[in-house]
Design an enzyme around this catalytic site. Structure first.
Site, PDB file in Angstrom:
ATOM      1  N   ALA A 291      -3.170   2.319  16.342  1.00 18.51           N
ATOM      2  CA  ALA A 291      -2.491   3.251  15.413  1.00 18.51           C
ATOM      3  C   ALA A 291      -1.670   2.970  14.349  1.00 18.51           C
ATOM      4  CB  ALA A 291      -1.347   4.000  16.538  1.00 18.51           C
ATOM      5  N   GLY A 292      -2.344   1.844  13.790  1.00 20.06           N
ATOM      6  CA  GLY A 292      -1.468   1.058  12.585  1.00 20.06           C
ATOM      7  C   GLY A 292      -2.170   1.746  11.371  1.00 20.06           C
TER       8      GLY A 292
ATOM      9  N   LYS B  56       0.730  -1.328   0.149  1.00 21.36           N
ATOM     10  CA  LYS B  56      -0.045   0.115  -0.047  1.00 21.36           C
ATOM     11  C   LYS B  56       0.665   1.240   0.030  1.00 21.36           C
ATOM     12  CE  LYS B  56      -4.280  -1.464   2.204  1.00 21.36           C
ATOM     13  NZ  LYS B  56      -5.313  -1.413   3.089  1.00 21.36           N
TER      14      LYS B  56
ATOM     15  N   THR C  89       1.366   0.631  21.763  1.00 24.74           N
ATOM     16  CA  THR C  89       2.627   1.385  21.674  1.00 24.74           C
ATOM     17  C   THR C  89       2.250   2.997  21.723  1.00 24.74           C
ATOM     18  OG1 THR C  89       3.321  -0.730  20.595  1.00 24.74           O
ATOM     19  CG2 THR C  89       4.911   1.421  20.483  1.00 24.74           C
TER      20      THR C  89
ATOM     21  N   ARG D 166       3.569   5.389  18.974  1.00 26.57           N
ATOM     22  CA  ARG D 166       2.644   5.313  17.601  1.00 26.57           C
ATOM     23  C   ARG D 166       1.564   6.031  17.582  1.00 26.57           C
ATOM     24  NH1 ARG D 166       1.852  -0.401  15.079  1.00 26.57           N
ATOM     25  NH2 ARG D 166       2.073   0.393  13.052  1.00 26.57           N
TER      26      ARG D 166
ATOM     27  N   ASP E 184     -10.161   3.489   1.849  1.00 28.83           N
ATOM     28  CA  ASP E 184     -10.628   2.877   3.105  1.00 28.83           C
ATOM     29  C   ASP E 184     -10.906   3.886   4.092  1.00 28.83           C
ATOM     30  OD1 ASP E 184      -9.540   0.230   2.928  1.00 28.83           O
ATOM     31  OD2 ASP E 184      -7.564   0.794   3.424  1.00 28.83           O
TER      32      ASP E 184
HETATM   33  P1  NAP Z   1      -1.668  -2.744  11.658  1.00 27.86           P
HETATM   34  O1  NAP Z   1      -1.210  -1.647  10.830  1.00 27.86           O
HETATM   35  O2  NAP Z   1      -0.836  -3.806  11.796  1.00 27.86           O
HETATM   36  O3  NAP Z   1      -1.857  -2.222  13.274  1.00 27.86           O
HETATM   37  C1  NAP Z   1      -2.352  -3.026  14.125  1.00 27.86           C
HETATM   38  C2  NAP Z   1      -3.022  -2.314  15.420  1.00 27.86           C
HETATM   39  O4  NAP Z   1      -3.515  -3.158  16.576  1.00 27.86           O
HETATM   40  C3  NAP Z   1      -1.641  -1.561  16.119  1.00 27.86           C
HETATM   41  O5  NAP Z   1      -2.259  -0.334  16.603  1.00 27.86           O
HETATM   42  C4  NAP Z   1      -1.194  -2.593  17.306  1.00 27.86           C
HETATM   43  O6  NAP Z   1      -0.485  -2.035  18.532  1.00 27.86           O
HETATM   44  C5  NAP Z   1      -2.686  -3.032  17.633  1.00 27.86           C
HETATM   45  N1  NAP Z   1      -2.607  -4.587  18.343  1.00 27.86           N
HETATM   46  C6  NAP Z   1      -2.259  -5.476  17.649  1.00 27.86           C
HETATM   47  N2  NAP Z   1      -2.382  -6.470  18.900  1.00 27.86           N
HETATM   48  C7  NAP Z   1      -2.757  -5.890  19.893  1.00 27.86           C
HETATM   49  C8  NAP Z   1      -2.846  -6.330  21.310  1.00 27.86           C
HETATM   50  N3  NAP Z   1      -2.918  -7.495  21.441  1.00 27.86           N
HETATM   51  N4  NAP Z   1      -3.399  -5.560  22.231  1.00 27.86           N
HETATM   52  C9  NAP Z   1      -3.544  -3.846  21.864  1.00 27.86           C
HETATM   53  N5  NAP Z   1      -3.190  -3.561  20.580  1.00 27.86           N
HETATM   54  C10 NAP Z   1      -3.139  -4.547  19.504  1.00 27.86           C
HETATM   55  O7  NAP Z   1      -3.132  -3.452  11.128  1.00 27.86           O
HETATM   56  P2  NAP Z   1      -4.247  -2.723  10.430  1.00 27.86           P
HETATM   57  O8  NAP Z   1      -3.805  -2.845   8.981  1.00 27.86           O
HETATM   58  O9  NAP Z   1      -4.381  -1.340  10.945  1.00 27.86           O
HETATM   59  O10 NAP Z   1      -5.435  -3.623  10.606  1.00 27.86           O
HETATM   60  C11 NAP Z   1      -5.847  -3.712  11.909  1.00 27.86           C
HETATM   61  C12 NAP Z   1      -7.241  -4.286  12.077  1.00 27.86           C
HETATM   62  O11 NAP Z   1      -8.204  -3.634  11.205  1.00 27.86           O
HETATM   63  C13 NAP Z   1      -7.158  -5.959  11.497  1.00 27.86           C
HETATM   64  O12 NAP Z   1      -8.044  -6.698  12.410  1.00 27.86           O
HETATM   65  C14 NAP Z   1      -7.653  -5.637  10.089  1.00 27.86           C
HETATM   66  O13 NAP Z   1      -8.392  -7.092   9.624  1.00 27.86           O
HETATM   67  C15 NAP Z   1      -8.578  -4.788  10.355  1.00 27.86           C
HETATM   68  N6  NAP Z   1      -9.159  -4.245   9.120  1.00 27.86           N
HETATM   69  C16 NAP Z   1     -10.198  -3.914   8.567  1.00 27.86           C
HETATM   70  C17 NAP Z   1     -10.417  -3.494   7.566  1.00 27.86           C
HETATM   71  C18 NAP Z   1     -11.964  -3.294   6.923  1.00 27.86           C
HETATM   72  O14 NAP Z   1     -12.295  -3.016   5.772  1.00 27.86           O
HETATM   73  N7  NAP Z   1     -13.063  -3.652   7.726  1.00 27.86           N
HETATM   74  C19 NAP Z   1      -9.448  -2.631   6.671  1.00 27.86           C
HETATM   75  C20 NAP Z   1      -8.340  -2.571   7.192  1.00 27.86           C
HETATM   76  C21 NAP Z   1      -8.065  -3.477   8.532  1.00 27.86           C
HETATM   77  P3  NAP Z   1       0.988  -1.560  18.412  1.00 27.86           P
HETATM   78  O15 NAP Z   1       0.939  -0.313  17.648  1.00 27.86           O
HETATM   79  O16 NAP Z   1       1.116  -1.629  19.953  1.00 27.86           O
HETATM   80  O17 NAP Z   1       1.471  -2.648  17.729  1.00 27.86           O
END
Ligand code: NAP
Length: 271
Positions: A121-122, A60, A145, A148, A96
């Site tokens: 904050a991802g 991306k 974190t 972030r 998105d």
């Molecule tokens: P990402 O960039 O990897 O970010 C993951 C986030 O989750 C970070 O803020 C991380 O915190 C946090 N996290 C992970 N494990 C955790 C835990 N055990 N406790 C607390 N915080 C935790 O991922 P992303 O792309 O943003 O995706 C995140 C979620 O959104 C996924 O479930 C994905 O399937 C979903 N999503 C859905 C859509 C949709 O269209 N519905 C689109 C995109 C994503 P740290 O910074 O501390 O690691």
């Protein structure tokens, strides 16, 4: 669609159902593109005159350097999920965040200028926060974190009031009491961690709008707890569908059949 991995994606089934419903001459194909092949794959969009592609993890951000033009919103979050081939010129955008807002408004009505608490904050948090900032929301980011969260808030501050807090009980209690909209953008609660919940459930109050970006399982623990406490909750399937619908409309010029796209995704997840 270009991704790595790609086999889990619901986008092919969703877009091909939409194409079939409208009886138009397109096909949506998943391509497994390795990072080292991304530039040549993008070149293929031009040479094969493909109408457009979705781009997913891990491409991306990197795809930006291979495009002719990138929309402001996508540039701000350094993330492109949709490429449109405009007569050989490739334009990148991110559907998105706009898909998130559109789907939330389809479920609940206008959410502009609301007080939003975003957990995470991802990549998806950036897209959601930036789209909410554009409609005048006040934003709090809580992340495991903390650094972030601070970084994301810094990138938002020019356009909207935003603060970073820790993902701990004390901070969440204070922020959840003020928030009108709670968005989970963490992966907590996602299959196979279906018992996970990103905040203590007793912080959810009646009337709160709760949006969980997770859609597998469709009814996450967060959604179930929110509904049992009188909050209004939706899962991430709506965002998936609306980000796809916006891309579909840009590629084909046709209104996307959102109902068809939703039901085919629900069926695919139920299997
Ligand atoms: P990402 O960039 O990897 O970010 C993951 C986030 O989750 C970070 O803020 C991380 O915190 C946090 N996290 C992970 N494990 C955790 C835990 N055990 N406790 C607390 N915080 C935790 O991922 P992303 O792309 O943003 O995706 C995140 C979620 O959104 C996924 O479930 C994905 O399937 C979903 N999503 C859905 C859509 C949709 O269209 N519905 C689109 C995109 C994503 P740290 O910074 O501390 O690691």
């Amino acid at each position: 669609m270009f991704g790595h991995p790609i086999s889990h994606s619901l986008s092919p089934v969703m877009h091909n159902a939409a194409i079939q419903a409208l009886n138009i001459d397109y096909i949506y194909v998943p391509f497994h593109v390795l990072p080292e092949d991304l530039e040549s794959a993008v070149g293929g969009v031009r040479s094969l005159q493909i109408a457009g592609v979705n781009v997913t993890i891990p491409h991306k951000e990197r795809v930006i350097e291979f495009l002719d033009e990138v929309d402001d919103h996508a540039l701000a979050i350094r993330s492109v999920n949709t490429v449109i081939n405009e007569g050989g010129r490739l334009r990148g955008c991110s559907t998105d965040g706009p898909g998130f807002v559109k789907s939330a408004e389809a479920a609940w009505g206008k959410i502009d200028r609301c007080r939003a608490l975003i957990l995470g904050a991802g990549g998806s948090a950036k897209a959601v926060a930036s789209a909410l900032a554009r409609i005048g929301c006040e934003i709090v980011i809580a992340n495991r974190t903390f650094e972030r969260a601070v970084e994301l808030v810094e990138s938002l501050k020019a356009t909207t009031p935003a603060r970073a807090v820790r993902l701990d009980r004390e901070a969440l209690a204070e922020e959840a009491a003020r928030a009108e909209l709670l968005v989970n953008t963490t992966s907590v609660g996602m299959h196979p961690d279906a018992d996970g919940i990103p905040l203590p459930p007793n912080l959810i109050r009646p009337g709160l709008l709760v949006y969980d970006l997770v859609y597998n399982p469709p009814r996450t623990r967060l959604i179930a707890e929110a509904e049992s406490r009188g909050a209004k909750a939706v899962n991430g399937l709506k965002m998936l569908v609306y980000q796809g619908a916006l891309a579909f409309e840009m590629w084909t010029g046709q209104p996307a059949p959102v109902e068809v796209m939703t039901s085919v995704c629900e069926q695919a997840l139920g299997r």
